[in-house]
Structures are given as structure tokens and as C-alpha cells.
Design an enzyme around this catalytic site. Structure first.
Site, PDB file in Angstrom:
ATOM      1  N   TYR A   1       0.843  -1.193   0.000  1.00 33.39           N
ATOM      2  CA  TYR A   1       0.000   0.000   0.000  1.00 33.39           C
ATOM      3  C   TYR A   1       0.883   1.250   0.000  1.00 33.39           C
ATOM      4  O   TYR A   1       1.597   1.526   0.967  1.00 33.39           O
ATOM      5  CB  TYR A   1      -0.929   0.035   1.210  1.00 33.39           C
ATOM      6  CG  TYR A   1      -1.970  -1.064   1.262  1.00 33.39           C
ATOM      7  CD1 TYR A   1      -2.291  -1.811   0.132  1.00 33.39           C
ATOM      8  CD2 TYR A   1      -2.643  -1.353   2.437  1.00 33.39           C
ATOM      9  CE1 TYR A   1      -3.244  -2.815   0.184  1.00 33.39           C
ATOM     10  CE2 TYR A   1      -3.605  -2.353   2.501  1.00 33.39           C
ATOM     11  CZ  TYR A   1      -3.894  -3.085   1.369  1.00 33.39           C
ATOM     12  OH  TYR A   1      -4.840  -4.087   1.424  1.00 33.39           O
ATOM     13  N   SER A   2       0.824   1.992  -1.096  1.00 30.12           N
ATOM     14  CA  SER A   2       1.658   3.187  -1.274  1.00 30.12           C
ATOM     15  C   SER A   2       3.134   2.882  -1.040  1.00 30.12           C
ATOM     16  O   SER A   2       3.879   3.707  -0.508  1.00 30.12           O
ATOM     17  CB  SER A   2       1.191   4.329  -0.360  1.00 30.12           C
ATOM     18  OG  SER A   2      -0.084   4.792  -0.757  1.00 30.12           O
TER      19      SER A   2
END
Length: 336
Positions: free
Chosen positions: A59-60
Site C-alpha cells: 500500500y503506497s
């Protein structure tokens, strides 16, 4: 907030899990919320009694883990919170920066701990299955992490039933730590997991922590059938929603949810949460949002009680969907 045990363990978690995919730097997905704004989300979660938080290294590209670790350290006591993260996705250039090999799992876990600024992870999950790595290698590496004290429990996300069953069998055969939780795609619009997976988990007392339990807000009624209007500002998310929830029959479910919501004086999205909280086998749906007030609404949904008639009405219009949320492997691919 209400609480329950996490599968066949002694650990207690809130009935709502805060999903942290929404927090990042805008580079991975343009709609992610930055660290400063995310602080209000974590504060709202703690105020509501949430003690269960889920993120992933991908995630990111790790920024979500950094934000999660920062605010959990400020607001909570480590012994009181349950932190879950995941491993599998591509974390940089090169062939060995992804997947479920021993090499990548051990390195990825250390990197997640560094970003979270924690000594251990409560629930470490394989984000997807890795057909290129023997499951024995994966499970042995995960077992080593538990014995090293870096991980407390193991889980998985989004696999076919036969793969998850195989993982349970192999772990038992070797005396390794077994998966105690499954994170899967399940909601009022997508219920294919009810065929084999959920009965398997109920039988094996595995915790079910569904992702996308609120149908990306589909039941609010502001989505329209795809007429080929072209891309929007949130093209990535819009296409994902169209792939998952824009079947003709899905639009028959939304008005029913809206009527039930009106009767309860709440939003259709809160009804979606109330439905999944009462669904057999569900431990804690993973709730993500970009607005603090949306989170607060969902936290209140734990108190909504649906009647048998309302549940039947909400479920009646469902029709089968293609498999969405994980790869359904074909034998030809497995032989390569």
C-alpha cells in the site's frame, strides 16, 4: 464497539477493523489520504473502541505502514492493539522483491517492522498465493517468523478454497503454524465466497475479515450502469468498481438497501456493514474511508440489528458473479 475472538485464538479484536489502504502519499493511488489528515481517522477509530488495524507493505509502497505505525504509537498502547499487514506484492525493481519465497518473506517482514516501528506483527498475511513458490517454502518461512518472535499469528488473503485448504493441511503435516484468518472479497454485491470458502472457514474456525465489505459505496444509489462515458478523475477506482459492481442485477439490490436504510434512519452503506456483521463466520469487516465522518457512521453500524425479513430481502436479488478479487488458476498455467 463490540468485540470477538480472532478465529480459534485467545486474541480479542473489535468487530470493525480499520483498513489502512486509504493512507499514503498520492503516488500509488491518487485518492489516498496523507499522514496529517489520516491522524483524524485513527483518532476516530480509537474513540470508537477500534483495536484492530490492517495494512500491507504494498500500500503506497510502504507509506501506509509508516503512517499506521506513527499514529498507533502516538495514540495506543502496543499491548492493546492488534496490527495486521501483508506480504506478496512488488516492493521494488528486481525479480526477488515480490512473491512468497523465503528470501522475500524474511526481508519483507523486517522492512514492515521497520516502517511500523514495532517489534512484532500480530497478524502477518500472504496477500495472494504465489504459484511460482512451493507452499512448503512459504509456510516454513512464516513459521520461522513466529518462532523468532517477529509475528504472533498467520493469515491469508483471497485464494481459492482448495489452495487455502492445502495450506492448512501442509501446515498440520509439518507441525507449522497454521493460518488463523482469511481476508477475502465479500459483501452484499459479491457473495461467491459463500459457495465453498466460508463453509470451509466455519468448519476450521478460521476468522473471516472481509475486504471491500461496503461495496465501495455502491448501495448509496449514485452509481449508474456503464454507458461508456469514458474516464473520470478517479479512473483507477472507477474501473475497479465497474469491474466488480456494475452488473445489471447489482442495481436491483441497491434500492432494497436504500429502503431498509430509510426504515432504520441510517445510510445504505451502514446497512451494508450491518448485513456483513451478521453474516455467518464474519469476525470483523475491514473498513476503509477517505472521510472521517464516513468512518464514524460505520463505527455506529455495529449497533444496527437487521430482522430476518430484512436480511432475506437484501439477499434475494443476488445472482452469481465471475470470480473477482483473486486469480483463479488454470491447470495449464500451473504446469508451466
Amino acid at each position: 464497539m463490540q468485540y470477538t475472538k480472532l478465529g480459534n485464538t485467545g486474541i480479542t479484536v473489535s468487530r470493525i477493523c480499520l483498513g489502512c489502504m486509504s493512507y499514503g502519499d498520492g503516488k500509488w493511488l491518487e485518492w489516498t489520504v496523507g499522514a496529517d489528515e489520516a491522524r483524524d481517522h485513527y483518532a476516530a477509530a480509537f474513540d470508537a473502541g477500534v483495536n484492530f488495524f490492517d495494512t500491507a507493505d504494498v500500500y503506497s509502497a510502504g507509506v501506509s505502514e509508516e503512517i499506521t505505525g506513527r499514529w498507533l504509537k502516538e495514540m495506543g498502547k502496543r499491548a492493546d492493539i492488534v496490527v495486521a499487514t501483508k506480504v506478496h506484492g512488488q516492493m521494488g525493481p528486481g525479480q526477488n522483491r515480490r512473491g512468497l519465497s523465503r528470501k522475500h518473506i524474511l526481508e519483507a517482514c523486517d522492512n514492515s517492522l521497520r516502517r511500523l516501528k514495532m517489534d512484532y506483527i500480530d497478524l502477518y498475511q500472504i496477500h495472494r498465493w504465489d504459484l511460482s513458490t512451493p507452499i512448503e517454502e512459504t509456510l516454513d518461512a512464516l513459521d520461522n517468523l513466529v518462532h523468532a518472535g517477529k509475528v504472533r499469528y498467520l493469515g491469508a488473503s483471497s485464494t481459492p478454497a482448495w489452495q487455502f485448504s492445502k495450506a492448512l493441511y501442509v501446515a498440520k503435516e509439518h507441525g507449522w503454524q497454521r493460518f488463523i484468518a482469511m481476508q477475502n472479497h465479500y459483501n452484499l454485491i459479491y457473495r461467491e465466497e459463500e459457495r465453498e470458502m466460508i463453509p470451509l472457514w466455519v468448519d476450521q474456525n478460521v476468522a473471516l475479515i472481509p475486504w471491500s465489505p461496503l461495496n465501495c459505496g455502491f448501495l448509496e444509489g449514485n452509481r449508474k450502469p456503464d454507458r461508456g462515458e469514458g474516464p473520470t478523475k478517479r479512473a483507477q477506482t472507477d474501473q475497479m468498481q465497474k469491474d466488480m459492481y456494475f452488473h445489471d442485477n447489482d442495481f436491483q439490490i441497491a434500492p432494497i438497501a436504500q429502503k431498509v436504510a430509510k426504515d432504520h434512519g441510517v445510510t445504505p452503506t451502514e446497512i451494508a456493514c450491518a448485513w456483513i456483521l451478521q453474516a455467518p463466520g464474519v469476525t470483523a469487516p475491514i473498513i476503509g474511508a477517505t472521510k472521517t465522518y464516513h468512518l464514524k457512521q460505520i463505527f455506529d453500524a455495529v449497533d444496527i440489528k437487521l430482522s430476518v425479513e430484512e436480511v432475506e430481502a437484501l439477499e434475494a436479488a443476488y445472482r452469481p458473479h465471475p470470480i473477482l478479487g483473486h486469480e483463479q488458476p488454470r491447470a495449464a498455467e500451473m504446469l508451466r
